[in-house]
Design a protein around this motif. Structure first.
Motif, PDB file in Angstrom:
ATOM      1  N   LYS A 169      -4.296   0.377  -4.620  1.00  0.00           N
ATOM      2  CA  LYS A 169      -4.713   0.602  -4.048  1.00  0.00           C
ATOM      3  C   LYS A 169      -6.219  -0.855  -3.168  1.00  0.00           C
ATOM      4  CE  LYS A 169      -5.003   5.112  -2.316  1.00  0.00           C
ATOM      5  NZ  LYS A 169      -5.512   5.986  -1.568  1.00  0.00           N
ATOM      6  N   PHE A 225     -11.572   5.757   1.340  1.00  0.00           N
ATOM      7  CA  PHE A 225     -12.719   5.055   0.875  1.00  0.00           C
ATOM      8  C   PHE A 225     -13.552   5.662   2.241  1.00  0.00           C
ATOM      9  CE2 PHE A 225      -9.290   2.442  -0.584  1.00  0.00           C
ATOM     10  CZ  PHE A 225      -9.995   1.130  -0.679  1.00  0.00           C
ATOM     11  N   HIS A 255     -14.965  -0.818   5.494  1.00  0.00           N
ATOM     12  CA  HIS A 255     -14.945   0.473   4.188  1.00  0.00           C
ATOM     13  C   HIS A 255     -15.464   0.496   3.066  1.00  0.00           C
ATOM     14  CE1 HIS A 255     -12.402   0.800   8.122  1.00  0.00           C
ATOM     15  NE2 HIS A 255     -11.300  -0.685   7.475  1.00  0.00           N
ATOM     16  N   PRO A 305       1.139  -1.134   0.121  1.00  0.00           N
ATOM     17  CA  PRO A 305      -0.161  -0.082  -0.139  1.00  0.00           C
ATOM     18  C   PRO A 305       0.740   1.515  -0.236  1.00  0.00           C
ATOM     19  CG  PRO A 305      -0.356  -0.813   2.172  1.00  0.00           C
ATOM     20  CD  PRO A 305       0.760  -2.273   1.088  1.00  0.00           C
ATOM     21  N   LEU A 339      -9.302  -3.523   0.749  1.00  0.00           N
ATOM     22  CA  LEU A 339      -8.282  -3.414   1.615  1.00  0.00           C
ATOM     23  C   LEU A 339      -7.558  -4.454   2.400  1.00  0.00           C
ATOM     24  CD1 LEU A 339      -9.764   0.344   3.245  1.00  0.00           C
ATOM     25  CD2 LEU A 339      -7.309  -0.268   2.194  1.00  0.00           C
ATOM     26  N   ASP A 389      -6.331   2.812   4.973  1.00  0.00           N
ATOM     27  CA  ASP A 389      -6.074   3.582   4.096  1.00  0.00           C
ATOM     28  C   ASP A 389      -5.393   5.325   4.277  1.00  0.00           C
ATOM     29  OD1 ASP A 389      -5.488   4.561   0.654  1.00  0.00           O
ATOM     30  OD2 ASP A 389      -7.132   5.795   1.586  1.00  0.00           O
ATOM     31  N   THR A 449      -9.614   5.043   8.909  1.00  0.00           N
ATOM     32  CA  THR A 449     -10.262   4.974   7.576  1.00  0.00           C
ATOM     33  C   THR A 449     -12.148   3.865   7.571  1.00  0.00           C
ATOM     34  OG1 THR A 449      -8.194   4.108   6.772  1.00  0.00           O
ATOM     35  CG2 THR A 449     -10.578   3.143   5.465  1.00  0.00           C
TER      36      THR A 449
END
Length: 550
Positions: free
Chosen positions: A79, A163, A190, A34, A83, A283, A229
């Motif tokens: 991304k 997100f 998310h 990430p 997630l 995120d 997030t």
């Protein structure tokens, strides 16, 4: 002969499985990175226009499944839409892009994007020549081959993924698109949201803070927001049972900050660490954008330093976060010199009133790092390093000559995250509450003494959420030397407790006419209109003695 054929088939099968595993391994490695998002984002390639958008979904258990398209034609936004928490799936948005000058007559450029189950033209009066085209995950795009210089601002030039139902995009020229992408997000809280930018990137506004014409300047210090997030979960929310026990951490925290921004109208906001709760913010970008949006839309300059939680978990590194924050409008944050320890060692000059080019206030921001690098000898938290102290002293001494041109009394302030060891000195007189133990580093590197030597009148920290006092550190002759303040925790994503602690935010009301600083706090619940523990900590440009109320 039969054995030879069988052996050859087995070898080919093994080779095939190894090749598939290698492809899966590479793709898994990319899914696990990430931190690469900001280096890979289309936003970092001015001159590109997007000609198509799609979504790929792949299985994390099927070796034949891949979430990559031809890299010559497609760019993947790094991304995972799940997630990394999809049970058996990953998904990525891909964009096809081209340099605008290289467009051919047959090329089409994306000029509009929508997200939803229904065709975007449902109920609309005609579509014209440009038709909506369906893509996976509920994405609809509209493309045009008629992009010239006169209407090139229609072209979509970059895309990003944020997100959470509360996601916002505060960047100039960016807009969030519709609802969340339509994925099988069973068990996933998310929501992935698509954001796009049209036209060329605009240079972010970077105002220079200045004392107001009446000689006043107000600083808001918001500490320990602990944003996540998504909406996040409340911890130790007070009062118990408020709003029928329903509490979403981030919305309640941001509403608190927003209310005080509108009521107090600060000239500068200092965010003194743990803005992001790294372990609940896979995120980080989405979490950062939520607090930045409050200041950007009000055109209030803000400056950040990091705490021990900002880069925990799978969040972005300090360097990557600061690169992102630096790029935002109204952000005065800086990574600072690379040759000294930490990220976020810098200073802010607040200029004198009118058109003067002289500094009236200098605000030093320093990175107090996170956890002890030598847990055996010094348990707990890290400390300011000698390279940082040397930088501070050299910088302060170098600025003194320039400050001599200011016709009033110049003052120096400082903000950190983790408290200095001197905060734990119970002999220091204080105003406000000490509710929990002072979690200062076990090693004292001498930064308090450096602050006093260079004439800094006040330092303020965060970190210990339920401590919210100002303590007076004194010289050997008992004269005031330095005020050391806590902001108190503001965020519901971080702990509270300690006898029903109410979240709060500290203010510094500075009067340059008299070189005075008053400080006070505002609380989220209870006496929300009252200034708590108002006191004068600086008078005539010097730390003032604590005057107890009768």
């Amino acid at each position: 002969m039969t054995r030879r054929i069988t052996r050859t088939i087995s070898q080919l099968a093994i080779a095939g499985v190894c090749a598939l595993f290698f492809v899966w391994f590479l793709d898994s490695r990319y899914r696990a990175l990430p931190h690469s998002i900001h280096n890979m984002m289309p936003a970092h390639h001015p001159g590109f226009v997007i000609t198509d958008i799609t979504v790929t979904t792949c299985s994390t258990v099927n070796l034949l499944s891949s979430c990559r398209l031809d890299s010559k034609g497609w760019h993947r936004i790094e991304k995972d839409l799940y997630l990394g928490k999809g049970w058996v799936s990953s998904a990525y948005v891909h964009v096809k892009r081209k340099v605008e000058e290289d467009l051919l007559p047959e090329d089409k450029v994306v000029v509009d994007v929508s997200v939803g189950k229904l065709h975007p033209s449902m109920g609309a009066k005609g579509e014209g020549d440009e038709k909506w085209e369906a893509r996976p995950a509920g994405i609809w795009i509209k493309r045009s081959g008629k992009i010239g210089e006169s209407d090139s601002d229609r072209a979509v030039t970059s895309a990003d993924i944020l997100f959470g139902a509360d996601a916002v995009d505060p960047r100039e020229g960016w807009e969030m698109i519709g609802t969340s992408l339509l994925l099988d997000t069973s068990g996933e809280v998310h929501e992935p949201r698509l954001s796009i930018r049209r036209g060329k990137p605009a240079a972010p506004a970077k105002p220079t803070p200045r004392i107001n014409d009446n000689g006043k300047f107000k600083i808001m210090q918001a500490a320990d927001l602990h944003l996540s997030t998504g909406t996040g979960k409340c911890r130790d929310a007070m009062p118990v049972g408020y709003n029928n026990g329903k509490c979403e951490a981030d919305p309640r925290t941001l509403e608190f900050v927003e209310r005080l921004l509108d009521e107090e109208k600060p000239d500068l906001v200092i965010l003194s660490g743990d803005q992001v709760n790294g372990e609940t913010a896979p995120d980080t970008q989405s979490a950062i954008f939520k607090y930045a949006d409050l200041f950007i839309k009000r055109k209030i300059p803000f400056a950040t330093i990091f705490g021990n939680h900002d880069d925990e978990g799978d969040s972005l590194s300090r360097e990557e976060q600061m690169e992102l924050i630096e790029s935002l409008p109204y952000s005065l944050s800086e990574a600072g010199p690379e040759e000294i320890d930490g990220v976020g060692n810098y200073y802010i000059e607040v200029l004198a009133r009118g058109s003067s080019g002289h500094s009236a206030l200098t605000i030093y921001m320093l990175d107090t790092h996170a956890y002890s690098p030598d847990e055996r000898a010094f348990k707990g938290y890290d400390w300011l390093k000698q390279s940082q102290i040397d930088w501070f002293k050299q910088t302060a001494q170098g600025l003194k000559k320039a400050h001599e041109g200011y016709t009033h009394i110049h003052m120096d302030l400082s903000f950190i995250h983790i408290p200095l060891p001197e905060y734990a000195d119970n002999s220091n007189p204080r105003k406000g509450e000490l509710r929990e133990g002072v979690t200062a580093p076990g090693f004292n590197s001498g930064f308090r003494d450096a602050l006093v030597e260079e004439g800094v009148v006040m330092v303020s920290c965060g970190h210990d959420h339920a401590n919210e006092y100002c303590a007076l550190s004194r010289h050997e002759n008992e004269l005031p030397a330095l005020w050391m303040c806590y902001a108190g925790g503001a965020g519901f994503g971080g702990y509270g407790g300690y006898g029903g602690y109410h979240r709060r935010i500290r203010f510094f009301d500075i009067d340059m006419n008299e070189a005075r600083i008053f400080t006070y706090k505002r609380v989220e619940y209870g006496e929300i209109e009252k200034r708590i523990d108002e006191q004068m900590i600086v008078e005539g440009g010097k730390p003032a003695a604590l005057v107890y109320e009768q």
